[in-house]
Design a protein around this motif. Structure first.
Motif, mmCIF file in Angstrom:
data_model
loop_
_atom_site.group_PDB
_atom_site.id
_atom_site.type_symbol
_atom_site.label_atom_id
_atom_site.label_comp_id
_atom_site.label_asym_id
_atom_site.label_seq_id
_atom_site.Cartn_x
_atom_site.Cartn_y
_atom_site.Cartn_z
ATOM 1 N N ALA A 148 44.984 0.008 17.983
ATOM 2 C CA ALA A 148 44.870 -0.484 16.610
ATOM 3 C C ALA A 148 43.870 -1.617 16.442
ATOM 4 N N VAL A 149 43.837 -2.560 17.353
ATOM 5 C CA VAL A 149 43.055 -3.775 17.156
ATOM 6 C C VAL A 149 41.598 -3.626 17.590
ATOM 7 N N ARG A 150 41.338 -2.818 18.573
ATOM 8 C CA ARG A 150 39.963 -2.653 19.067
ATOM 9 C C ARG A 150 39.002 -2.302 17.940
ATOM 10 N N PHE A 158 42.350 2.941 12.986
ATOM 11 C CA PHE A 158 43.219 2.238 12.053
ATOM 12 C C PHE A 158 42.487 1.102 11.335
ATOM 13 N N ARG A 159 41.323 0.731 11.850
ATOM 14 C CA ARG A 159 40.566 -0.373 11.256
ATOM 15 C C ARG A 159 39.753 0.102 10.074
ATOM 16 N N ALA A 182 50.619 -1.964 9.899
ATOM 17 C CA ALA A 182 51.490 -1.069 9.123
ATOM 18 C C ALA A 182 51.086 0.387 9.355
ATOM 19 N N ASP A 183 49.791 0.649 9.319
ATOM 20 C CA ASP A 183 49.312 2.020 9.571
ATOM 21 C C ASP A 183 49.664 2.476 10.969
ATOM 22 N N GLY A 235 45.861 -10.463 6.252
ATOM 23 C CA GLY A 235 46.148 -9.214 5.553
ATOM 24 C C GLY A 235 45.473 -8.010 6.193
ATOM 25 N N ASP A 236 44.293 -8.218 6.769
ATOM 26 C CA ASP A 236 43.602 -7.121 7.456
ATOM 27 C C ASP A 236 44.412 -6.642 8.658
#
Length: 129
Positions: free
Chosen positions: A102-104, A109-110, A125-126, A118-119
């Motif tokens: 998710a974070v990469r 998901f980004r 959430a996704d 909020g980002d």
């Protein structure tokens, strides 16, 4: 900006039942994730009955008196592992997957840069759902 994310994982069900992101390391975001998990279990007809164990590491968010109160009111028994234990393998694996999937920067998901809390909340959430 640095963001902390807390996950409440139901090990038996193999799913994340509560989560919260925060720009602060204070225990408030962890308590929110716990309350969310307890409410979800209640809504699903499986309330926490006071004999479910909440395992965490010994970080300051997890050793606060307020978190202990939240756990008790939510029907959970606190358990903290000692340094070097493999007790948090499930949590470490989940966090590793979260960071990788998710974070990469190349995560599906980004929706762009993670400039605001909020980002991170939107992509979390996704990813969770």
């Amino acid at each position: 900006m640095f963001v902390y994310t807390a996950f409440a994982i139901d090990a038996y069900a193999g799913r994340i039942v509560g989560w919260m992101c925060s720009a602060s390391k204070e225990d408030r975001f962890v308590r929110h994730a716990i309350r969310h998990a307890a409410q979800l279990r209640f809504n699903e007809g499986n309330p926490l009955s006071g004999n479910t164990i909440h395992h965490s590491d010994a970080g300051s968010q997890y050793t606060s008196v307020r978190l202990g109160e939240t756990l008790a009111l939510s029907g959970l028994i606190p358990s903290i592992g000692s340094v070097g234990d493999c007790d948090n393998a499930l949590a470490e694996t989940t966090i590793g997957l979260y960071k990788t999937e998710a974070v990469r920067a190349d995560s599906p998901f980004r929706r762009g840069p993670l400039d605001r809390l909020g980002d991170v909340e939107m992509l979390t959430a996704d990813w969770v759902h």
